[in-house]
Design a protein around this motif. Structure first.
Motif, PDB file in Angstrom:
ATOM      1  N   ARG A   1       0.831  -1.203   0.000  1.00  0.00           N
ATOM      2  CA  ARG A   1       0.000   0.000   0.000  1.00  0.00           C
ATOM      3  C   ARG A   1       0.868   1.257   0.000  1.00  0.00           C
ATOM      4  NH1 ARG A   1      -1.972   3.354   4.045  1.00  0.00           N
ATOM      5  NH2 ARG A   1      -3.860   4.512   3.395  1.00  0.00           N
ATOM      6  N   ILE A   2       1.903   1.259   0.831  1.00  0.00           N
ATOM      7  CA  ILE A   2       2.801   2.414   0.891  1.00  0.00           C
ATOM      8  C   ILE A   2       3.535   2.592  -0.444  1.00  0.00           C
ATOM      9  CG2 ILE A   2       4.822   3.394   2.047  1.00  0.00           C
ATOM     10  CD1 ILE A   2       3.962   1.724   4.544  1.00  0.00           C
ATOM     11  N   ALA A   3       4.036   1.497  -1.008  1.00  0.00           N
ATOM     12  CA  ALA A   3       4.763   1.562  -2.280  1.00  0.00           C
ATOM     13  C   ALA A   3       3.861   2.070  -3.396  1.00  0.00           C
ATOM     14  CB  ALA A   3       5.315   0.188  -2.634  1.00  0.00           C
ATOM     15  N   ALA A   4       2.613   1.626  -3.408  1.00  0.00           N
ATOM     16  CA  ALA A   4       1.679   2.072  -4.447  1.00  0.00           C
ATOM     17  C   ALA A   4       1.394   3.565  -4.314  1.00  0.00           C
ATOM     18  CB  ALA A   4       0.386   1.265  -4.361  1.00  0.00           C
ATOM     19  N   LEU A   5       1.220   4.040  -3.093  1.00  0.00           N
ATOM     20  CA  LEU A   5       1.006   5.474  -2.879  1.00  0.00           C
ATOM     21  C   LEU A   5       2.198   6.275  -3.406  1.00  0.00           C
ATOM     22  CD1 LEU A   5      -0.570   5.401   0.695  1.00  0.00           C
ATOM     23  CD2 LEU A   5      -1.702   6.185  -1.396  1.00  0.00           C
ATOM     24  N   ARG A   6       3.406   5.782  -3.122  1.00  0.00           N
ATOM     25  CA  ARG A   6       4.608   6.465  -3.628  1.00  0.00           C
ATOM     26  C   ARG A   6       4.609   6.499  -5.146  1.00  0.00           C
ATOM     27  NH1 ARG A   6       9.013   4.490  -3.761  1.00  0.00           N
ATOM     28  NH2 ARG A   6       8.743   2.407  -2.867  1.00  0.00           N
ATOM     29  N   ALA A   7       4.322   5.343  -5.763  1.00  0.00           N
ATOM     30  CA  ALA A   7       4.358   5.251  -7.222  1.00  0.00           C
ATOM     31  C   ALA A   7       3.321   6.150  -7.871  1.00  0.00           C
ATOM     32  CB  ALA A   7       4.139   3.802  -7.652  1.00  0.00           C
TER      33      ALA A   7
ATOM     34  N   GLY B   1       2.565   9.020  -6.784  1.00  0.00           N
ATOM     35  CA  GLY B   1       2.901  10.419  -6.507  1.00  0.00           C
ATOM     36  C   GLY B   1       2.196  10.983  -5.285  1.00  0.00           C
ATOM     37  N   ARG B   2       1.532  10.142  -4.529  1.00  0.00           N
ATOM     38  CA  ARG B   2       0.828  10.592  -3.322  1.00  0.00           C
ATOM     39  C   ARG B   2       1.801  10.465  -2.137  1.00  0.00           C
ATOM     40  NH1 ARG B   2      -4.705   7.209  -4.171  1.00  0.00           N
ATOM     41  NH2 ARG B   2      -5.054   7.835  -1.971  1.00  0.00           N
ATOM     42  N   VAL B   3       2.839  11.307  -2.207  1.00  0.00           N
ATOM     43  CA  VAL B   3       3.988  11.150  -1.307  1.00  0.00           C
ATOM     44  C   VAL B   3       3.619  11.439   0.140  1.00  0.00           C
ATOM     45  CG1 VAL B   3       6.357  11.882  -0.867  1.00  0.00           C
ATOM     46  CG2 VAL B   3       5.520  11.760  -3.213  1.00  0.00           C
ATOM     47  N   ASP B   4       2.826  12.468   0.369  1.00  0.00           N
ATOM     48  CA  ASP B   4       2.472  12.810   1.750  1.00  0.00           C
ATOM     49  C   ASP B   4       1.705  11.667   2.406  1.00  0.00           C
ATOM     50  OD1 ASP B   4       3.696  15.230   1.445  1.00  0.00           O
ATOM     51  OD2 ASP B   4       1.861  16.365   1.064  1.00  0.00           O
ATOM     52  N   GLU B   5       0.784  11.081   1.665  1.00  0.00           N
ATOM     53  CA  GLU B   5       0.022   9.949   2.201  1.00  0.00           C
ATOM     54  C   GLU B   5       0.944   8.757   2.451  1.00  0.00           C
ATOM     55  OE1 GLU B   5      -3.932   9.120   0.300  1.00  0.00           O
ATOM     56  OE2 GLU B   5      -3.261  10.724  -1.042  1.00  0.00           O
ATOM     57  N   ALA B   6       1.859   8.513   1.516  1.00  0.00           N
ATOM     58  CA  ALA B   6       2.785   7.393   1.660  1.00  0.00           C
ATOM     59  C   ALA B   6       3.672   7.585   2.885  1.00  0.00           C
ATOM     60  CB  ALA B   6       3.639   7.251   0.398  1.00  0.00           C
ATOM     61  N   LEU B   7       4.179   8.809   3.058  1.00  0.00           N
ATOM     62  CA  LEU B   7       5.059   9.091   4.187  1.00  0.00           C
ATOM     63  C   LEU B   7       4.313   8.931   5.509  1.00  0.00           C
ATOM     64  CD1 LEU B   7       7.751   9.972   5.310  1.00  0.00           C
ATOM     65  CD2 LEU B   7       7.099  12.360   4.904  1.00  0.00           C
ATOM     66  N   ALA B   8       3.089   9.425   5.559  1.00  0.00           N
ATOM     67  CA  ALA B   8       2.293   9.291   6.783  1.00  0.00           C
ATOM     68  C   ALA B   8       2.033   7.814   7.096  1.00  0.00           C
ATOM     69  CB  ALA B   8       0.978  10.049   6.629  1.00  0.00           C
ATOM     70  N   ALA B   9       1.727   7.033   6.055  1.00  0.00           N
ATOM     71  CA  ALA B   9       1.472   5.609   6.256  1.00  0.00           C
ATOM     72  C   ALA B   9       2.747   4.895   6.698  1.00  0.00           C
ATOM     73  CB  ALA B   9       0.940   4.991   4.968  1.00  0.00           C
ATOM     74  N   ALA B  10       3.897   5.264   6.124  1.00  0.00           N
ATOM     75  CA  ALA B  10       5.163   4.624   6.488  1.00  0.00           C
ATOM     76  C   ALA B  10       5.547   4.953   7.925  1.00  0.00           C
ATOM     77  CB  ALA B  10       6.270   5.066   5.529  1.00  0.00           C
ATOM     78  N   GLU B  11       5.365   6.216   8.315  1.00  0.00           N
ATOM     79  CA  GLU B  11       5.692   6.604   9.693  1.00  0.00           C
ATOM     80  C   GLU B  11       4.791   5.873  10.688  1.00  0.00           C
ATOM     81  OE1 GLU B  11       7.431  11.133   8.990  1.00  0.00           O
ATOM     82  OE2 GLU B  11       5.260  10.835   9.251  1.00  0.00           O
ATOM     83  N   ALA B  12       3.524   5.723  10.327  1.00  0.00           N
ATOM     84  CA  ALA B  12       2.613   4.995  11.209  1.00  0.00           C
ATOM     85  C   ALA B  12       2.986   3.523  11.277  1.00  0.00           C
ATOM     86  CB  ALA B  12       1.176   5.166  10.719  1.00  0.00           C
ATOM     87  N   HIS B  13       3.429   2.982  10.158  1.00  0.00           N
ATOM     88  CA  HIS B  13       3.712   1.546  10.113  1.00  0.00           C
ATOM     89  C   HIS B  13       4.965   1.191  10.904  1.00  0.00           C
ATOM     90  CE1 HIS B  13       3.304  -2.509   8.845  1.00  0.00           C
ATOM     91  NE2 HIS B  13       4.367  -2.504   8.054  1.00  0.00           N
ATOM     92  N   VAL B  14       5.991   2.032  10.874  1.00  0.00           N
ATOM     93  CA  VAL B  14       7.200   1.698  11.640  1.00  0.00           C
ATOM     94  C   VAL B  14       6.931   1.740  13.139  1.00  0.00           C
ATOM     95  CG1 VAL B  14       8.825   2.404   9.842  1.00  0.00           C
ATOM     96  CG2 VAL B  14       8.063   4.075  11.542  1.00  0.00           C
ATOM     97  N   LYS B  15       5.939   2.507  13.547  1.00  0.00           N
ATOM     98  CA  LYS B  15       5.583   2.520  14.961  1.00  0.00           C
ATOM     99  C   LYS B  15       4.915   1.204  15.353  1.00  0.00           C
ATOM    100  CE  LYS B  15       4.942   7.537  15.231  1.00  0.00           C
ATOM    101  NZ  LYS B  15       3.954   8.638  15.431  1.00  0.00           N
TER     102      LYS B  15
END
Length: 502
Positions: free
Chosen positions: A281-287, A289-303
């Motif tokens: 899901r995060i990789a697809a958001l990045r691809a 161009g929805r970078v802000d959403e991807a970054l927010a999802a990645a930060e939430a996921h590492v927690k």
């Protein structure tokens, strides 16, 4: 239809006669008339009957009848006169001598302007010669005759494509599909034009292939997915398929549905599958161009998954894409702390941005080798170093490295398949067969291993074993249909290739 004693003169549909290049009025032996409806009228039979009629029948030998039907007689004689010229044209086509074919076909058209079969073949020969304006002119001259014929519209469309007239080509392909909904050349052309996309609703079932408008793939699949209850495993399979095809919007939708179907991951069959869906899901958001959403999802996921190297790798990629590249190295280090063999993290940490740059890859090897020495039990680290050595041209070192990595992770089929693939490139096929012999359950292992084994057998001239291995892949219904088709083609190629004399 008129009665001529033992012969009957039948009238044919003029359009059909022009398409076949035969006279619109035909002599047919009375005894053959009843069978025409079942057998149809072939060119050879038409020539035989016309010759017999003109030579031996009472009307054909009658000067009065010939004078009274002079136009018909001229058509029948012209049809017979064309036969040797047609043979020359067909021979030239068979030899791909399109210049000779064009010469013969032009002669036929001069002899019989209503022979639209000759005009159609003339257009095809002109297209094969690259004379597209002439081909288009020839096609247009017979449009009324062939309107509604799928093959005709495809041929005209291909000429438009060659002339870079995409809108005109698309119009012809649409007409072809209106005439024949499953016209494969038209479907293929519309895929080439970017209008349609071939989709397997079930990646393991060849019969599930459909063609969908390229701007409506997600809408179409959403409708299909909503038509019946689906579990997380289904969406994970869809995710993998559409991810490979770079349909990021579909991959995103499949990933989100996989997460939802597993109750935010809690009920997905295996924890790694839940992790797979979240990272995809995060990789697809990045691809997308929805970078802000991807970054927010990645930060939430590492927690939530601080021990996941993949989560930290995705965070690093998101940070770099968001313009915060200076923060990415810390995330990469966290990834390698969790898994020193994470290939993506190793690539970000040690490899240059251009992995094909031999000099920069060679310069990176010492640091990567030191990391491997510090983590002697990591198959992934050893694999990454072997890949770098391949780029640098150190083939023996690389193969030794792959072998060492396989020894560290003997159950990693993807790793072993890469090793075998590199052995194959160096034509070290006996080593592949020897390693395969160590595996007692090869039939249950990844298809790439079985494929490499089959190729090794084929290269060694062991066709029986190779055919059996490829056939097993072909009949494995758990595999993607494209893989099975490749295996089927491999078997067919072996069957068609004569054995090499030894």
């Amino acid at each position: 239809m008129s009665d001529q004693g033992e012969w009957m003169l039948i009238g044919l549909d003029e359009n059909t006669a022009r398409r076949q290049g035969i006279p619109a009025r035909m002599p047919v032996p009375r005894g053959e008339f009843e069978g025409l409806a079942d057998k149809g009228l072939g060119i050879d039979a038409a020539r035989r009957w016309i010759k017999d009629f003109l030579t031996n029948s009472e009307p054909g030998k009658s000067g009065a009848w010939r004078k009274q039907n002079s136009a018909l007689v001229s058509q029948l004689e012209a049809f017979l006169d064309k036969a040797p010229v047609w043979e020359r044209a067909q021979k030239a086509f068979g030899e791909r001598d399109y210049e000779k074919a064009i010469s013969a076909l032009k002669r036929i058209v001069t002899m019989d302007p209503d022979d639209h079969a000759a005009r159609l073949n003339l257009a095809s020969a002109q297209a094969n010669m690259g004379d597209y304006p002439a081909a288009l002119k020839s096609f247009q001259a017979i449009r009324k005759t062939f309107q509604g014929d799928a093959d005709y519209h495809v041929a005209v469309g291909q000429v438009h494509l060659a002339m870079q007239k995409k809108d005109a080509a698309l119009d012809e392909m649409v007409l072809a599909l209106e005439a024949k909904a499953d016209c494969q050349p038209a479907l293929d052309a519309m895929v080439q034009l970017g209008v349609l996309v071939p989709i397997y609703e079930n990646p393991r079932d060849a019969a599930s292939l459909v063609y969908v408008r390229s701007d409506a793939v997600l809408d179409y699949l959403t409708g299909q997915w909503d038509a019946a209850p689906r579990d997380a495993a289904f969406y994970l399979e869809q995710l993998a398929y559409h991810e490979r095809e770079l349909r990021h919007d579909v991959a995103l939708a499949a990933a989100e549905r996989a997460v939802a179907a597993g109750g935010e991951g809690a009920r997905i069959e295996h924890a790694q599958h839940a992790q797979r869906a979240q990272l995809a899901r995060i990789a697809a958001l990045r691809a997308l161009g929805r970078v802000d959403e991807a970054l927010a999802a990645a930060e939430a996921h590492v927690k939530e998954a601080a021990s996941s190297s993949g989560a930290w790798v995705e965070l690093a990629k998101c940070l770099a894409q968001a313009g915060r590249a200076e923060e990415a190295p810390a995330a990469i280090e966290r990834a390698l702390e969790g898994d020193p063999g994470d290939l993506a993290a190793l690539s970000l940490r040690f490899w240059p941005s251009d992995p094909a740059d031999i000099q920069k890859v060679n310069d990176a090897i010492p640091a990567l080798a030191a990391f491997v020495a510090a983590h002697p039990g990591s198959a992934g680290a050893r694999r990454s170093l072997a890949r770098a050595e391949l780029v640098a041209g150190r083939i023996d070192d690389a193969l030794a490295g792959f072998a060492a990595a396989v020894a560290l992770a003997p159950e990693d089929d993807d790793l072993r398949a890469e090793y075998w693939s590199e052995l194959g490139k160096q034509q070290r096929y006996p080593e592949i067969i020897a390693d395969a012999a160590k595996l007692t359950d090869l039939a249950k292992r990844d298809w790439k291993l079985r494929w490499n084994e089959a190729e090794a057998y084929a290269a060694l001239g062991k066709n029986i074993e190779a055919r059996a291995a490829f056939s097993a892949i072909n009949f494995d219904e758990s595999l993607h249909v494209d893989v099975r088709r490749r295996a089927k083609r491999a078997v067919k190629t072996m069957d068609e290739t004569p054995p090499v004399a030894t």
